[in-house]
Design an enzyme around this catalytic site. Sequence first.
Site, PDB file in Angstrom:
ATOM      1  N   HIS A  98       0.832  -1.199   0.000  1.00  0.00           N
ATOM      2  CA  HIS A  98       0.000   0.000   0.000  1.00  0.00           C
ATOM      3  C   HIS A  98       0.870   1.254   0.000  1.00  0.00           C
ATOM      4  O   HIS A  98       1.939   1.270   0.613  1.00  0.00           O
ATOM      5  CB  HIS A  98      -0.909   0.029   1.234  1.00  0.00           C
ATOM      6  CG  HIS A  98      -1.740  -1.203   1.408  1.00  0.00           C
ATOM      7  ND1 HIS A  98      -2.648  -1.623   0.458  1.00  0.00           N
ATOM      8  CD2 HIS A  98      -1.802  -2.107   2.418  1.00  0.00           C
ATOM      9  CE1 HIS A  98      -3.237  -2.735   0.889  1.00  0.00           C
ATOM     10  NE2 HIS A  98      -2.732  -3.042   2.064  1.00  0.00           N
ATOM     11  N   GLU A 115      -1.728  -0.217   8.204  1.00  0.00           N
ATOM     12  CA  GLU A 115      -2.701  -1.114   8.830  1.00  0.00           C
ATOM     13  C   GLU A 115      -2.028  -1.978   9.874  1.00  0.00           C
ATOM     14  O   GLU A 115      -0.798  -1.967  10.022  1.00  0.00           O
ATOM     15  CB  GLU A 115      -3.369  -1.998   7.762  1.00  0.00           C
ATOM     16  CG  GLU A 115      -2.392  -2.899   7.017  1.00  0.00           C
ATOM     17  CD  GLU A 115      -3.022  -3.567   5.786  1.00  0.00           C
ATOM     18  OE1 GLU A 115      -4.155  -3.217   5.416  1.00  0.00           O
ATOM     19  OE2 GLU A 115      -2.360  -4.434   5.205  1.00  0.00           O
ATOM     20  N   HIS A 172       3.275  -7.528   1.726  1.00  0.00           N
ATOM     21  CA  HIS A 172       2.642  -8.404   2.707  1.00  0.00           C
ATOM     22  C   HIS A 172       1.529  -9.230   2.056  1.00  0.00           C
ATOM     23  O   HIS A 172       1.035  -8.889   0.970  1.00  0.00           O
ATOM     24  CB  HIS A 172       2.052  -7.591   3.866  1.00  0.00           C
ATOM     25  CG  HIS A 172       0.951  -6.657   3.433  1.00  0.00           C
ATOM     26  ND1 HIS A 172       1.201  -5.418   2.890  1.00  0.00           N
ATOM     27  CD2 HIS A 172      -0.410  -6.790   3.428  1.00  0.00           C
ATOM     28  CE1 HIS A 172       0.059  -4.823   2.602  1.00  0.00           C
ATOM     29  NE2 HIS A 172      -0.941  -5.639   2.907  1.00  0.00           N
ATOM     30  N   ARG A 192      -1.178  -4.790  -6.290  1.00  0.00           N
ATOM     31  CA  ARG A 192      -0.839  -6.213  -6.314  1.00  0.00           C
ATOM     32  C   ARG A 192       0.523  -6.428  -6.953  1.00  0.00           C
ATOM     33  O   ARG A 192       0.799  -5.898  -8.023  1.00  0.00           O
ATOM     34  CB  ARG A 192      -1.885  -7.014  -7.092  1.00  0.00           C
ATOM     35  CG  ARG A 192      -3.178  -7.222  -6.358  1.00  0.00           C
ATOM     36  CD  ARG A 192      -4.015  -8.331  -7.002  1.00  0.00           C
ATOM     37  NE  ARG A 192      -5.405  -8.172  -6.608  1.00  0.00           N
ATOM     38  CZ  ARG A 192      -6.340  -7.624  -7.374  1.00  0.00           C
ATOM     39  NH1 ARG A 192      -6.046  -7.235  -8.597  1.00  0.00           N
ATOM     40  NH2 ARG A 192      -7.558  -7.495  -6.932  1.00  0.00           N
TER      41      ARG A 192
END
Length: 316
Positions: A98, A115, A172, A192
């Site tokens: 991200h 996150e 991740h 991705r």
Amino acid sequence: MTMTPLFLKPVFQDRIWGGTQLRDEFGYDIPSDKTGECWAISAHPNGESEVVNGPYQGKTLRELWNEQRDVFGGLDIPHFPLLTKILDANTDLSVQVHPDDTYALEHEGELGKTECWYIIDAKEGAEMIYGHHASSEEELKDMIKDGRWDDLLRRVPVQKGDFFYVPSGTIHALCEGTLVLETQQSSDTTYRVYDYDRKDDQGHARELHLRQAVEVTTVPHQDAETTPTTSEHQGTKVTTLVKDPQFFTVYRWEVTSETTFAMEAPFLLVSVLEGKGSITTNEGTWSFNKADHFVLPTGIKEYKINGMAECIVSHI
């Protein structure tokens, strides 16, 4: 000023890697046997939670944020800042990364995505991808181009009760057999890197975002060190899982008897993972059960939690 907890109706998202744990473990009425995500506390336009009680019943969290900002302390920021999800990784998620706020605002028009994950449950031998082994951006590009995934990707074991902080820029992926509560910035931007050459229901390979991924990935990888601390507060064991002044603070509450808390944030997000109990304010008492999610708004200055329950709690 409302002193009523805002209980929310979640939104569910089908995913190629999803399963049935959101129904089997939490009793949710899921849309399919490939339900991957429960957007439990969300004001993001891609999945808006709806208030199901009190004076704001029927409003979405985003509507409430836009129309009644005083409920959340009158914060001068454009969007509700956090998003709470439960993820059912029935199979491996795509390897992804991200962007940070600067990149995401410039290229995507929304926040970046830092996150964190609390592992609700994991099968024996479960693992996740967390980071990579490339020492430079050129090496990262070469390893991706050559498909040297086993050499590139860093795998770590996971078990029930683990916690991982995943800053923007971290490559991740959750892997098969994990059930996770995720606290994140309110963003839906994902790049991705690799998707195991899977096809969607129409037989198409899912889109990759290799240029963007390389641009935003932290190289070399840096582990985000968190040191959870635990304290006893009356009848509740409070574990501070992460405290990042830029993004969020996340706690685990283990409630065993009545505990009085003072509100020390503009508002709190609460997700009940186990058990049941009640919350009392000056305006009344509300019961809660496993699988409930609610927001405690600014008007609640002090509240009492009672029961036997495990909750994940967060605030900005």
